[in-house]
Each structure stands twice: as structure tokens, then as C-alpha cells.
Scaffold this motif. Structure first.
Motif, short mmCIF file in Angstrom:
data_model
loop_
_atom_site.label_atom_id
_atom_site.label_comp_id
_atom_site.label_asym_id
_atom_site.label_seq_id
_atom_site.Cartn_x
_atom_site.Cartn_y
_atom_site.Cartn_z
N ASP A 114 0.81 -1.21 0.00
CA ASP A 114 0.00 0.00 0.00
C ASP A 114 0.85 1.26 0.00
O ASP A 114 1.93 1.29 0.58
CB ASP A 114 -0.89 0.02 1.25
N GLN A 135 1.41 5.16 1.28
CA GLN A 135 1.23 5.83 2.57
C GLN A 135 1.01 4.84 3.71
O GLN A 135 0.08 4.99 4.49
CB GLN A 135 0.06 6.81 2.49
N ALA A 136 1.86 3.83 3.74
CA ALA A 136 1.81 2.87 4.83
C ALA A 136 3.21 2.33 5.03
O ALA A 136 4.08 2.50 4.17
CB ALA A 136 0.86 1.73 4.49
N THR A 174 5.37 -1.03 5.44
CA THR A 174 5.33 -2.47 5.27
C THR A 174 6.65 -3.04 5.74
O THR A 174 7.71 -2.54 5.35
CB THR A 174 5.09 -2.85 3.80
N GLN A 202 5.47 8.01 7.01
CA GLN A 202 4.36 7.25 6.44
C GLN A 202 3.26 8.16 5.92
O GLN A 202 2.53 7.80 5.01
CB GLN A 202 3.88 6.31 7.54
N THR A 257 5.44 5.91 0.79
CA THR A 257 5.30 4.49 0.97
C THR A 257 6.62 4.00 1.56
O THR A 257 7.67 4.22 0.98
CB THR A 257 5.09 3.81 -0.40
N SER A 301 5.06 -0.92 11.67
CA SER A 301 4.42 -1.25 10.39
C SER A 301 2.93 -1.53 10.53
O SER A 301 2.45 -1.92 11.59
CB SER A 301 5.12 -2.46 9.77
N GLN A 302 2.21 -1.30 9.41
CA GLN A 302 0.81 -1.71 9.36
C GLN A 302 0.68 -3.10 8.76
O GLN A 302 -0.23 -3.84 9.07
CB GLN A 302 0.00 -0.72 8.50
N LYS A 303 1.59 -3.42 7.84
CA LYS A 303 1.55 -4.73 7.21
C LYS A 303 2.90 -5.40 7.36
O LYS A 303 3.94 -4.73 7.37
CB LYS A 303 1.21 -4.59 5.72
N ASP A 333 -1.94 -8.02 7.70
CA ASP A 333 -1.82 -6.93 8.65
C ASP A 333 -0.85 -7.34 9.75
O ASP A 333 -0.82 -8.50 10.15
CB ASP A 333 -3.19 -6.64 9.29
#
Lengths: 311, 259
Positions: free
Chosen positions: B28, B30-31, B33, B196, B200, B215-217, B237
């Protein structure tokens, strides 16, 4: 009193002492050799600057004799450097960063082989091949650029000029500069190269950003090593150059260098004569020039220590 | 600007050796990882193929597609240099250019693009970039000192400032804290949280707490054995990876019962 702290590894200590003694004596030996050379030159050149029957000091006479040779030496070495340094840096870069890995080793060997050719062979090549080959070039330079003092005067009919000597010297110092530069270029940290690449640098930009700054001191050292050889080279210059009076023209015969003058004059100078002292004295002058060149190089290298990446 | 990254059937090779096999994932925009997994599982190799840094090594190549907002960066005719200006990278060990000052380091990317900056423009870029890297207050009085004189953590933040100065779409981080002390690590982790919002961010880490924190993912990679290719085992996630992993090996790894 013995405690666990006062005991030590006896063999280790002895080895340490032996090694330290070895390195110290090696260092002292090189200094002694240098000191003796300097002493020999100084003592034996006394007659060149002091003669009882000519009224004491004859510095002016010696100066008049020496300065054309000094200038000739510097001109020949300068030509050699101008020609060789850019080529050497380019070849080193090609080997370290451009050539496919399979070829780069081979090219490296060939370049190193150039350094193994005896200087008398270079001299013979310069005298019998390069000199004559350059005659038309000298003619052209004289006709079209004759208004510049460097290309004024009658072009040499044999091609045995200070310029030819400079070219031969350039070929001779090429391998030294190339080897030193290549070694340094290869050692550029991958980390710095990738830092540049990751910012979107092309290969040439990467080289400008990370390889050259890292190698700066090494390039200068390599060039100075080359210059040292060019300044002191005797045989090739003695063969190539037909010596003569100092002249600004690079394309007519004339000029000479200190090593060539010594090599040509020494066999004919009676031992203990003023002439021999004179030759030894210009040897001392060459010694001092080389020293000066090396010190300048050190100074240039040390100026930007903070930014060298060594910290 | 930030772009999404889609990996499609990607195989990464060193010469004939297949290092990473059959990776499919959608990263994704703006996240943050995180790539986690044991040493040698191909996390870093995959990361380096995302900005075509992998191919800098002799014999290294890639098969498959890597889409940056739908555009394949491995399509013929794509210049890796252009890709790298859009996908920035921060390395394992801080690597500021040692011969440049702090200011020059930040502006290095602009210098490469040949941009002619006025004095005020470059001052502004230096200040904004260093501010976003949380370094401004520490170095504002010594911008003309060499970057190599900073502490390890500061150097790494300087490298981040250098990366974000050119406003890339994606920032890759290869174990950015592995050479740093806990306090510097915390500073960088805070910074990643802020980055973030605009970028990315893809980060390789050996530190699972770090992955969980930033991290989100999370993607878990593993190898079946020495000499076998690394594979993407599970990608979900971060909370799911650490709390309810679907694969046995993921569970073993994140709970420290590995091997």
C-alpha cells in the motif's frame, strides 16, 4: 610479588619485542641510507660552488650552469605528467569500474608489463621510432602555431626534442600511475557507491560522487610517484634527446635534463675534478627538487583530512 | 506523493542461483510495510530489486513484474537511474558521503539531477529535509562540517534526510537501525511513523518488536534450507501476523521458537 596480573605470556612478549625491533631498524635503515646519499652529494659537490683559485664562492657560475638543466627537467616531466595522468586515471577507471570482469584482469597485467620494460628499450624506441614519427607533427605545429613561443624556432629534423622525451617519459610513468589509481579505485567502499546509485546517479555521476573523492589522495600519490620517476629517468632521456642550450621551443633540438646531463657527462669527467663536482652538485639539486615535490604532495593530501572519510 | 507497489510473479537471481522465488504482493501507498524472516531468506534481495539496485551486482537479474502505480519498472526501456530517483533507499550502515558537508549531503540528489538552486531554495530544502528527519536542531549550527563527524544515529538520519530531500514516492529501508543504539533506534522509528504520512515505506528488519511497532503490514519470508530460494510465506496486517498467523512457520518465527 607475583600476582595473576604480573605474570604474562613470555613468548608473546618476546615476539612483540623482536617484531618491534625489526620495524624500527627497517625505518632507521632507510633514513640512514637517505642521510648518506645526501651527505655524499653535499660533500662531493663542494668544488662546484667553491674554488680557491677563482676567488672563493662561484655560486653564480654554478647557477648559470644549473638553471637551464633544472628547467629542462621540469619541462620534460611536466609534459610527461600532462600526457600520462589523465590517460592513467582513465585506464584505471576502465579496469576498475567499466571493463567486464573477465577482461579487467588481463588489461591490468598488460599495463603492469609496461612497467617491466627496461628504460633503455623505451629510449631506443623513442629515438628510432617515435622521434622520426613526430617530425611531421612538429612541422605542422611550427607552421600553424609558430607564433606561440613553445612552437617557434626551427623544427627538429631528427625529432629528438624535449617534447619527444616528454612523450616517452609519459609512456614510462603511465603504468605506475595506473596501478596506484586502480588499486585505490577498487577499494572504494561499496556502501558509498551504492549511496550515490540509490540517489539516482548514473555510473559516471557515481564515480564523481564517491570514487574520486575517496581516491583523491591515492591519485595524487600515484601522480607523484610517476613524477618522481619522470624527474629521475636517465637512460630514456639520454637516448632520445639531443641535448643543447635552453630554449623555450619544445619542437627544436635543445634543452637537456639533469639525469641525462649526469649520465652523458660523468664518464668524461676526470675523478676529483671540478666538472665531476659540478655533476654531483646538480644531482643534489635534483634530490632537493624531488624532496620538494613529495612534500608538496603530502601537504595537498593532508589538507582535507577531515573530509577524507578516514574518520 | 507516494505510490503503491505491486509485485507480480517475481523471481530474483544471482547468476544461475534463484534467491527469491515467486513473490506476489501488493504494497500500500502511505503505509509502512515490514519484511521479516531469518537471515538469508531473501528479504534484502527483494528490497533491492524494488529500486533496481539488485542488478548493480554482476550477474544479478530479475524475472517478473514490479509495478509502481501500475508501471512496470522492469519493462525494457526503463532507465534504472530514473527508477532510483523515485524509489529512494536507506542502507543498513549509515553512508553519508564522507567528503561532503552535512549541507552538501542533503543536496546531493539535487546536484545529481543538475537542478540549479538559488541560495534561498537550497537553504529551504536543507532545512525542511533535516527537520523531517528530526535532525535539524542537532546540526543547524554545523551544516558546513563533514557528515562523517556525526554519531551513527545522526548519520543515519542524515541519510534519511538525503533520501527524502529529492521527494521520492517510495522509501526502502534495509535494516536501518541494525548499527544503532536503542535511543537512536527510537528516534528513527518515530521518524518512520511520520514519513508514512507522505511516503510508501518498506522496511527490512531483524527486530520483530520493531516490525510490530512501526508497520501496518508485515511480510514473512523463509527458506526451506541452505541453497533453496527464499519465498514469501505470509503477508497480512501486522497485528494478524503477530497474533493470529495462518502458517505454522510464521507462528514459530514470531514467537521465537524458530529452528
Amino acid at each position: 610479588m607475583t600476582s595473576s596480573l604480573t605474570q604474562s605470556d613470555k613468548r608473546g612478549v618476546a615476539g612483540d619485542r623482536v617484531f618491534s625491533a625489526l620495524t624500527v631498524s627497517a625505518g632507521v635503515l632507510i633514513l640512514l641510507t637517505l642521510a648518506f646519499v645526501a651527505l655524499f652529494l653535499t660533500v662531493n659537490s663542494r668544488d662546484a660552488v667553491y674554488q680557491e683559485d677563482q676567488g672563493g664562492w662561484i655560486l653564480t657560475a654554478f647557477f648559470d650552469y644549473a638553471y637551464p638543466l633544472v628547467i629542462g627537467t621540469l619541462i620534460a616531466s611536466f609534459i610527461a605528467l600532462i600526457l600520462a595522468a589523465p590517460v592513467a586515471v582513465g585506464v584505471a577507471l576502465y579496469i576498475s569500474h567499466y571493463a567486464p570482469p573477465r577482461f579487467s584482469k588481463g588489461i591490468g597485467y598488460v599495463i603492469d608489463l609496461l612497467a617491466a620494460i627496461p628504460s633503455v628499450v623505451y629510449g631506443a624506441w623513442g629515438m628510432s621510432f617515435l622521434g622520426p614519427a613526430l617530425i611531421p607533427v612538429y612541422g605542422w605545429l611550427h607552421e600553424n602555431l609558430g607564433f606561440i613561443p613553445l612552437f617557434a624556432g626551427d623544427p627538429s629534423q631528427t625529432g629528438r626534442t624535449i617534447f619527444t622525451a616528454g612523450v616517452v617519459l609519459g609512456v614510462m610513468i603511465l603504468p605506475i600511475i595506473t596501478s596506484v589509481c586502480r588499486e585505490i579505485f577498487i577499494q572504494t567502499p561499496k556502501l558509498h557507491e551504492e549511496a550515490a546509485l540509490a540517489l539516482g546517479a548514473t555510473r559516471w555521476e557515481m564515480i564523481k560522487m564517491s570514487v574520486f573523492p575517496f581516491a583523491r589522495a591515492g591519485i595524487i600519490s600515484g601522480i607523484m610517484l610517476g613524477l618522481g620517476r619522470a624527474l629521475g629517468e636517465t637512460m630514456a632521456v639520454a637516448l632520445v634527446l639531443s641535448p643543447g642550450m635552453l630554449t623555450a621551443s619544445l619542437i627544436s633540438s635543445g634543452n637537456s635534463t639533469i639525469p641525462a646531463e649526469i649520465a652523458l657527462g660523468f664518464p668524461e669527467a676526470p675523478p676529483g675534478s671540478e666538472r665531476q663536482a659540478q655533476l654531483i652538485a646538480i644531482g643534489l639539486v635534483l634530490f632537493l627538487i624531488t624532496l620538494l615535490v613529495n612534500m608538496t604532495a603530502r601537504w595537498i593530501v593532508s589538507r582535507h583530512k577531515e573530509f577524507s572519510g578516514a574518520n | 506523493m507516494s505510490k503503491r507497489v505491486d509485485v507480480v510473479d517475481l523471481n530474483v537471481y544471482y547468476g544461475d542461483f534463484l534467491a527469491v522465488e515467486g513473490v506476489n504482493m501488493n504494497i500500500d501507498a502511505q503505509a509502512v510495510t515490514a519484511f521479516i524472516g531469518p537471515s538469508g531468506c531473501g528479504k534484502t534481495t527483494l528490497l533491492r530489486s524494488l529500486n533496481r539496485m539488485h542488478e548493480v551486482l554482476p550477474g544479478a537479474r530479475v524475472k517478473g513484474q514490479l509495478l509502481l502505480d501500475g508501471e512496470d519498472i522492469y519493462e525494457s526501456g526503463v532507465d534504472p537511474v530514473t527508477v532510483r530517483t523515485q524509489v529512494g533507499m536507506v542502507f543498513q550502515r549509515p553512508n553519508p558521503f564522507p567528503t561532503m558537508t552535512i549541507r552538501e549531503n542533503v543536496l546531493a540528489g539535487y546536484k545529481l539531477n543538475g537542478a540549479r538552486l538559488s541560495k534561498s531554495q537550497s537553504e529551504e530544502i536543507v532545512e525542511t529535509s533535516l527537520r523531517s528527519a528530526n535532525l535539524w536542531n542537532e546540526v543547524k549550527d554545523r551544516l558546513d562540517r563533514p557528515g562523517s563527524g556525526l554519531s551513527g544515529g545522526q548519520q543515519q538520519r542524515l541519510c534519511i534526510a538525503r533520501t527524502i530531500a529529492v521527494k521520492p514516492d517510495v522509501i526502502l529501508m534495509d535494516e536501518p537501525c541494525s548499527a544503532l543504539d536503542p535511543i537512536s533506534t527510537l528516534a528513527i522509528e518515530d521518524l518512520i511513523g511520520e514519513l508514512q504520512q507522505d511516503y510508501t515505506v518498506i522496511i527490512v528488519t531483524h527486530n520483530m518488536q520493531q516490525a510490530a511497532r512501526v508497520s501496518q503490514k508485515t511480510a514473512f519470508f523463509n527458506i526451506a534450507g541452505t541453497g533453496k530460494p527464499g519465498k514469501l510465506i505470509e503477508y497480512d496486517d501486522t497485528t494478524s501476523i503477530f497474533n493470529t498467523p495462518q502458517e505454522k512457520s510464521t507462528e514459530d518465527y514470531v514467537s521465537g521458537r524458530f529452528g
